[in-house]
Structures are given as structure tokens and as C-alpha cells.
Design a protein around this motif. Structure first.
Motif, mmCIF file in Angstrom:
data_model
loop_
_atom_site.group_PDB
_atom_site.id
_atom_site.type_symbol
_atom_site.label_atom_id
_atom_site.label_comp_id
_atom_site.label_asym_id
_atom_site.label_seq_id
_atom_site.Cartn_x
_atom_site.Cartn_y
_atom_site.Cartn_z
ATOM 1 N N VAL A 20 0.843 -1.198 0.000
ATOM 2 C CA VAL A 20 0.000 0.000 0.000
ATOM 3 C C VAL A 20 0.879 1.249 0.000
ATOM 4 O O VAL A 20 0.651 2.181 -0.790
ATOM 5 N N ILE A 21 1.876 1.266 0.864
ATOM 6 C CA ILE A 21 2.761 2.430 0.951
ATOM 7 C C ILE A 21 3.492 2.648 -0.374
ATOM 8 O O ILE A 21 3.563 3.773 -0.883
ATOM 9 N N SER A 22 4.006 1.588 -0.969
ATOM 10 C CA SER A 22 4.709 1.709 -2.249
ATOM 11 C C SER A 22 3.782 2.233 -3.336
ATOM 12 O O SER A 22 4.197 3.033 -4.178
ATOM 13 N N HIS A 23 2.547 1.785 -3.305
ATOM 14 C CA HIS A 23 1.568 2.207 -4.310
ATOM 15 C C HIS A 23 1.323 3.713 -4.262
ATOM 16 O O HIS A 23 1.173 4.355 -5.297
ATOM 17 N N VAL A 24 1.271 4.287 -3.064
ATOM 18 C CA VAL A 24 0.941 5.715 -2.935
ATOM 19 C C VAL A 24 2.167 6.628 -2.899
ATOM 20 O O VAL A 24 2.017 7.851 -2.978
ATOM 21 N N THR A 25 3.362 6.067 -2.799
ATOM 22 C CA THR A 25 4.568 6.886 -2.670
ATOM 23 C C THR A 25 4.704 7.957 -3.754
ATOM 24 O O THR A 25 4.976 9.117 -3.431
ATOM 25 N N PRO A 26 4.497 7.636 -5.035
ATOM 26 C CA PRO A 26 4.618 8.699 -6.050
ATOM 27 C C PRO A 26 3.592 9.823 -5.859
ATOM 28 O O PRO A 26 3.918 11.001 -6.044
ATOM 29 N N VAL A 28 2.153 10.716 -2.985
ATOM 30 C CA VAL A 28 2.530 11.462 -1.783
ATOM 31 C C VAL A 28 3.697 12.402 -2.109
ATOM 32 O O VAL A 28 3.719 13.547 -1.660
ATOM 33 N N ALA A 29 4.621 11.946 -2.931
ATOM 34 C CA ALA A 29 5.752 12.792 -3.336
ATOM 35 C C ALA A 29 5.253 14.025 -4.087
ATOM 36 O O ALA A 29 5.799 15.122 -3.918
ATOM 37 N N ARG A 30 4.206 13.862 -4.885
ATOM 38 C CA ARG A 30 3.642 15.010 -5.597
ATOM 39 C C ARG A 30 3.017 16.023 -4.642
ATOM 40 O O ARG A 30 2.831 17.183 -4.986
ATOM 41 N N LEU A 31 2.693 15.593 -3.433
ATOM 42 C CA LEU A 31 2.193 16.519 -2.410
ATOM 43 C C LEU A 31 3.335 17.295 -1.748
ATOM 44 O O LEU A 31 3.093 18.212 -0.970
ATOM 45 N N GLY A 32 4.574 16.879 -2.013
ATOM 46 C CA GLY A 32 5.731 17.593 -1.482
ATOM 47 C C GLY A 32 6.359 16.969 -0.257
ATOM 48 O O GLY A 32 7.030 17.665 0.512
ATOM 49 N N MET A 33 6.172 15.662 -0.087
ATOM 50 C CA MET A 33 6.770 15.015 1.084
ATOM 51 C C MET A 33 6.992 13.537 0.815
ATOM 52 O O MET A 33 6.484 12.987 -0.158
ATOM 53 N N GLU A 34 7.759 12.929 1.718
ATOM 54 C CA GLU A 34 7.950 11.479 1.695
ATOM 55 C C GLU A 34 6.824 10.826 2.496
ATOM 56 O O GLU A 34 6.204 11.472 3.345
ATOM 57 N N THR A 35 6.613 9.555 2.263
ATOM 58 C CA THR A 35 5.550 8.843 2.971
ATOM 59 C C THR A 35 5.779 8.864 4.482
ATOM 60 O O THR A 35 4.837 9.078 5.247
ATOM 61 N N ARG A 98 -1.966 20.657 7.277
ATOM 62 C CA ARG A 98 -3.221 19.933 7.513
ATOM 63 C C ARG A 98 -3.828 19.475 6.180
ATOM 64 O O ARG A 98 -4.299 18.351 6.050
ATOM 65 N N LYS A 99 -3.760 20.345 5.184
ATOM 66 C CA LYS A 99 -4.324 20.013 3.874
ATOM 67 C C LYS A 99 -3.594 18.830 3.238
ATOM 68 O O LYS A 99 -4.231 17.871 2.803
ATOM 69 N N VAL A 100 -2.241 18.884 3.191
ATOM 70 C CA VAL A 100 -1.511 17.780 2.570
ATOM 71 C C VAL A 100 -1.608 16.510 3.407
ATOM 72 O O VAL A 100 -1.602 15.410 2.853
ATOM 73 N N MET A 101 -1.711 16.650 4.725
ATOM 74 C CA MET A 101 -1.883 15.466 5.568
ATOM 75 C C MET A 101 -3.186 14.758 5.200
ATOM 76 O O MET A 101 -3.204 13.544 5.004
ATOM 77 N N HIS A 102 -4.264 15.524 5.086
ATOM 78 C CA HIS A 102 -5.559 14.915 4.731
ATOM 79 C C HIS A 102 -5.504 14.298 3.333
ATOM 80 O O HIS A 102 -6.020 13.193 3.123
ATOM 81 N N GLN A 103 -4.859 14.975 2.403
ATOM 82 C CA GLN A 103 -4.733 14.421 1.054
ATOM 83 C C GLN A 103 -3.929 13.124 1.071
ATOM 84 O O GLN A 103 -4.306 12.144 0.429
ATOM 85 N N GLY A 104 -2.823 13.117 1.804
ATOM 86 C CA GLY A 104 -1.984 11.926 1.878
ATOM 87 C C GLY A 104 -2.685 10.764 2.560
ATOM 88 O O GLY A 104 -2.597 9.615 2.109
ATOM 89 N N LEU A 105 -3.385 11.054 3.650
ATOM 90 C CA LEU A 105 -4.116 9.991 4.346
ATOM 91 C C LEU A 105 -5.248 9.443 3.482
ATOM 92 O O LEU A 105 -5.549 8.245 3.534
ATOM 93 N N THR A 106 -5.845 10.307 2.678
ATOM 94 C CA THR A 106 -6.880 9.835 1.747
ATOM 95 C C THR A 106 -6.271 8.887 0.720
ATOM 96 O O THR A 106 -6.874 7.855 0.392
ATOM 97 N N LEU A 107 -5.084 9.221 0.226
ATOM 98 C CA LEU A 107 -4.403 8.320 -0.710
ATOM 99 C C LEU A 107 -4.158 6.956 -0.077
ATOM 100 O O LEU A 107 -4.430 5.914 -0.700
#
Length: 135
Positions: A20-26, A28-35, A98-107
């Protein structure tokens, strides 16, 4: 009946989570952070001190420091002196954080939800119950 192999169960669980983490890594990177930085953001409000974050996330303190500095530079985290103990810094999520956290957690949630979708509703409920019992 065959003997249950706890190491095999652990391995399957680990492979699932890493998949799951590998699947979303790209994404999450587009959000500006590492997983792993996403996990720091997700734990920050409940554990606003770097040492607490390190203990909660089972990460070395220097690693958390590096992640916090990156998140701070990206504008996702702010640091302030703790009013109750002037020797400590308290971390806060910024609105952007907070915004990128919610986006990342949604991913992460969506990717894990795809895998949960392979189970029936009853199996999903049983899995939830078993994981709660083990926690």
C-alpha cells in the motif's frame, strides 16, 4: 490441522502494508513530502514534541528531526517555544500541512480500501475485530 506460523502472518501483514505504501509513494511525493513524513504529520497533533513523535513512530530522534526540518521548510509545520517549558519546542501543523496530511491519508486510505474490497463486508468486519483484539 497445520500449525500456525506467526512469522508468516507477520510477513503477510508487512507485505500488505508495504505494498500500500509503495503504491501511494509517487502520489505522496507530488504533495511535497515522503511517505514517512506523512506519518509524522498524522501523529503531530497528538504528539507535538519531537521526542514524543520519535517514540510513537518508533523512529530515531535524529530521523524525526530531519523530517521535521523538511516539513518546516515546506511550510507544513511550525515550531514554537512551549509556554510551560521554555526548553522545549512544540510543533504545530500549519493550514498547508493539515491540507496535505488529509490528502496523503486519503491516498493511503483509498489504496488500502482497494485491498479491503477483496473481502466481503463480513470478512472486513472480522478483520477489524481481530486487529483490535491484537492491538
Amino acid at each position: 490441522m497445520s500449525k500456525i506460523d506467526p512469522a508468516k502472518i507477520w510477513s503477510l501483514s508487512y507485505r500488505l502494508l508495504m505494498s500500500v505504501i509503495s503504491h501511494v509513494t509517487p502520489d505522496v511525493a507530488r504533495l511535497g513530502m515522503e511517505t514517512k513524513e506523512l506519518f509524522v504529520l498524522a501523529a503531530l497533533e497528538e504528539h507535538p514534541y519531537p521526542a514524543e513523535l520519535a517514540a510513537t513512530l518508533s523512529m530515531p530522534k535524529p530521523t524525526v528531526t530531519v523530517y521535521v526540518k523538511r516539513l518546516e521548510a515546506a511550510g507544513f509545520v511550525s515550531r514554537e517555544i512551549d509556554a510551560e517549558d521554555m526548553r522545549r519546542h512544540r510543533l504545530r501543523l500549519t493550514p498547508a500541512g493539515r491540507k496535505v496530511m488529509h490528502q496523503g491519508l486519503t491516498l493511503l486510505s483509498d489504496a488500502f480500501g482497494e485491498r479491503l474490497g477483496r473481502l466481503s463486508a463480513a470478512q472486513q468486519e472480522e478483520l477489524r475485530r481481530l486487529l483490535e483484539k491484537m492491538s
